[in-house]
Write a protein that holds these residues in place. Structure first.
Motif, PDB file in Angstrom:
ATOM      1  N   MET A  73       0.811  -1.164   0.000  1.00 13.42           N
ATOM      2  CA  MET A  73       0.000   0.000   0.000  1.00 13.42           C
ATOM      3  C   MET A  73       0.870   1.249   0.000  1.00 13.42           C
ATOM      4  O   MET A  73       1.816   1.348   0.739  1.00 13.42           O
ATOM      5  N   ALA A  74       0.539   2.200  -0.830  1.00 11.02           N
ATOM      6  CA  ALA A  74       1.329   3.427  -0.926  1.00 11.02           C
ATOM      7  C   ALA A  74       0.849   4.410   0.128  1.00 11.02           C
ATOM      8  O   ALA A  74      -0.343   4.527   0.405  1.00 11.02           O
ATOM      9  N   CYS A  75       1.772   5.106   0.689  1.00  9.89           N
ATOM     10  CA  CYS A  75       1.464   6.097   1.731  1.00  9.89           C
ATOM     11  C   CYS A  75       1.082   7.419   1.055  1.00  9.89           C
ATOM     12  O   CYS A  75       1.808   7.945   0.222  1.00  9.89           O
ATOM     13  N   LEU A  76      -0.078   7.977   1.403  1.00 10.31           N
ATOM     14  CA  LEU A  76      -0.561   9.202   0.793  1.00 10.31           C
ATOM     15  C   LEU A  76       0.202  10.431   1.291  1.00 10.31           C
ATOM     16  O   LEU A  76       0.235  11.458   0.625  1.00 10.31           O
ATOM     17  N   ALA A  77       0.854  10.347   2.435  1.00  4.66           N
ATOM     18  CA  ALA A  77       1.550  11.490   3.000  1.00  4.66           C
ATOM     19  C   ALA A  77       2.814  11.819   2.210  1.00  4.66           C
ATOM     20  O   ALA A  77       3.310  12.930   2.268  1.00  4.66           O
ATOM     21  N   THR A  78       3.344  10.886   1.459  1.00  9.43           N
ATOM     22  CA  THR A  78       4.573  11.146   0.719  1.00  9.43           C
ATOM     23  C   THR A  78       4.317  11.914  -0.566  1.00  9.43           C
ATOM     24  O   THR A  78       5.209  12.560  -1.066  1.00  9.43           O
ATOM     25  N   ARG A  79       3.105  11.828  -1.119  1.00 12.33           N
ATOM     26  CA  ARG A  79       2.774  12.557  -2.348  1.00 12.33           C
ATOM     27  C   ARG A  79       1.905  13.760  -2.010  1.00 12.33           C
ATOM     28  O   ARG A  79       0.784  13.624  -1.555  1.00 12.33           O
ATOM     29  N   PRO A  80       2.396  14.983  -2.224  1.00 14.56           N
ATOM     30  CA  PRO A  80       1.574  16.153  -1.904  1.00 14.56           C
ATOM     31  C   PRO A  80       0.412  16.283  -2.883  1.00 14.56           C
ATOM     32  O   PRO A  80       0.529  15.974  -4.066  1.00 14.56           O
ATOM     33  N   ASN A  81      -0.671  16.724  -2.365  1.00 15.24           N
ATOM     34  CA  ASN A  81      -1.873  16.933  -3.141  1.00 15.24           C
ATOM     35  C   ASN A  81      -1.644  18.132  -4.074  1.00 15.24           C
ATOM     36  O   ASN A  81      -1.079  19.143  -3.671  1.00 15.24           O
ATOM     37  N   PRO A  82      -2.093  18.083  -5.340  1.00 20.53           N
ATOM     38  CA  PRO A  82      -1.901  19.222  -6.248  1.00 20.53           C
ATOM     39  C   PRO A  82      -2.604  20.499  -5.739  1.00 20.53           C
ATOM     40  O   PRO A  82      -2.108  21.605  -5.940  1.00 20.53           O
ATOM     41  N   MET A  83      -3.733  20.359  -5.078  1.00 22.00           N
ATOM     42  CA  MET A  83      -4.428  21.533  -4.541  1.00 22.00           C
ATOM     43  C   MET A  83      -3.598  22.159  -3.424  1.00 22.00           C
ATOM     44  O   MET A  83      -3.567  23.383  -3.300  1.00 22.00           O
ATOM     45  N   ALA A  84      -2.928  21.357  -2.624  1.00 20.93           N
ATOM     46  CA  ALA A  84      -2.078  21.884  -1.555  1.00 20.93           C
ATOM     47  C   ALA A  84      -0.895  22.641  -2.160  1.00 20.93           C
ATOM     48  O   ALA A  84      -0.473  23.671  -1.625  1.00 20.93           O
ATOM     49  N   LYS A  85      -0.356  22.164  -3.280  1.00 14.61           N
ATOM     50  CA  LYS A  85       0.734  22.868  -3.964  1.00 14.61           C
ATOM     51  C   LYS A  85       0.269  24.239  -4.442  1.00 14.61           C
ATOM     52  O   LYS A  85       0.968  25.240  -4.263  1.00 14.61           O
ATOM     53  N   LEU A  86      -0.898  24.271  -5.041  1.00 14.89           N
ATOM     54  CA  LEU A  86      -1.439  25.524  -5.546  1.00 14.89           C
ATOM     55  C   LEU A  86      -1.687  26.508  -4.400  1.00 14.89           C
ATOM     56  O   LEU A  86      -1.342  27.690  -4.493  1.00 14.89           O
ATOM     57  N   LEU A  87      -2.248  26.032  -3.310  1.00 13.02           N
ATOM     58  CA  LEU A  87      -2.508  26.872  -2.156  1.00 13.02           C
ATOM     59  C   LEU A  87      -1.198  27.397  -1.568  1.00 13.02           C
ATOM     60  O   LEU A  87      -1.088  28.578  -1.227  1.00 13.02           O
ATOM     61  N   GLY A  88      -0.202  26.542  -1.472  1.00 10.08           N
ATOM     62  CA  GLY A  88       1.107  26.954  -0.957  1.00 10.08           C
ATOM     63  C   GLY A  88       1.742  28.016  -1.854  1.00 10.08           C
ATOM     64  O   GLY A  88       2.342  28.982  -1.368  1.00 10.08           O
ATOM     65  N   LEU A  89       1.620  27.821  -3.163  1.00  9.92           N
ATOM     66  CA  LEU A  89       2.169  28.796  -4.112  1.00  9.92           C
ATOM     67  C   LEU A  89       1.474  30.148  -3.968  1.00  9.92           C
ATOM     68  O   LEU A  89       2.126  31.196  -3.969  1.00  9.92           O
ATOM     69  N   LEU A  90       0.156  30.150  -3.825  1.00  7.53           N
ATOM     70  CA  LEU A  90      -0.575  31.402  -3.637  1.00  7.53           C
ATOM     71  C   LEU A  90      -0.172  32.110  -2.342  1.00  7.53           C
ATOM     72  O   LEU A  90      -0.026  33.335  -2.314  1.00  7.53           O
ATOM     73  N   VAL A  91       0.022  31.356  -1.275  1.00  5.79           N
ATOM     74  CA  VAL A  91       0.444  31.955  -0.004  1.00  5.79           C
ATOM     75  C   VAL A  91       1.830  32.562  -0.150  1.00  5.79           C
ATOM     76  O   VAL A  91       2.085  33.679   0.303  1.00  5.79           O
ATOM     77  N   LEU A  92       2.743  31.866  -0.817  1.00  6.74           N
ATOM     78  CA  LEU A  92       4.093  32.408  -1.023  1.00  6.74           C
ATOM     79  C   LEU A  92       4.071  33.665  -1.889  1.00  6.74           C
ATOM     80  O   LEU A  92       4.778  34.645  -1.609  1.00  6.74           O
ATOM     81  N   LEU A  93       3.261  33.661  -2.933  1.00 10.57           N
ATOM     82  CA  LEU A  93       3.142  34.859  -3.769  1.00 10.57           C
ATOM     83  C   LEU A  93       2.573  36.031  -2.977  1.00 10.57           C
ATOM     84  O   LEU A  93       3.030  37.180  -3.112  1.00 10.57           O
ATOM     85  N   GLY A  94       1.580  35.787  -2.164  1.00 10.62           N
ATOM     86  CA  GLY A  94       0.995  36.837  -1.338  1.00 10.62           C
ATOM     87  C   GLY A  94       1.996  37.410  -0.351  1.00 10.62           C
ATOM     88  O   GLY A  94       2.103  38.634  -0.189  1.00 10.62           O
TER      89      GLY A  94
END
Length: 96
Positions: free
Chosen positions: A1-22
């Motif tokens: 079984m693959a661990c979901l915590a090792t692969r970041p969610n694409p929505m979390a990446k987008l949210l993180g990018l927006l926070v960094l830009l802000g």
């Protein structure tokens, strides 16, 4: 079984990018300082007026003429209205 915590969610990446830009935008705005305020010279709220000695209308001095009774309208109809009022106010002529 693959661990979901090792692969970041694409929505979390987008949210993180927006926070960094802000955050980057806020830092740049603070470093540049407030925008200079352009102040235009204040406009006069009103223009000085004088009262017509014939009809009583208030108007700017540039639109008046000088006369023996004081400032009067530059409008020819003002003189005509004043003459008409004087004639009717005096009443009919009485002859002895």
């Amino acid at each position: 079984m693959a661990c979901l915590a090792t692969r970041p969610n694409p929505m979390a990446k987008l949210l993180g990018l927006l926070v960094l830009l802000g955050l980057g935008w806020l830092v740049v705005k603070r470093l540049l300082g407030p925008a200079p305020v352009r102040r235009d010279p204040p406009q006069p709220r009103f223009e000085k007026t004088v009262r017509c000695a014939r009809c009583g209308v208030h108007l700017p001095p540039a639109l008046t003429r000088s006369s023996e009774v004081g400032p009067v309208c530059a409008d020819d109809e003002c003189q005509a209205r004043t003459d008409t009022r004087r004639n009717t106010a005096a009443g009919p002529e009485r002859r002895p």
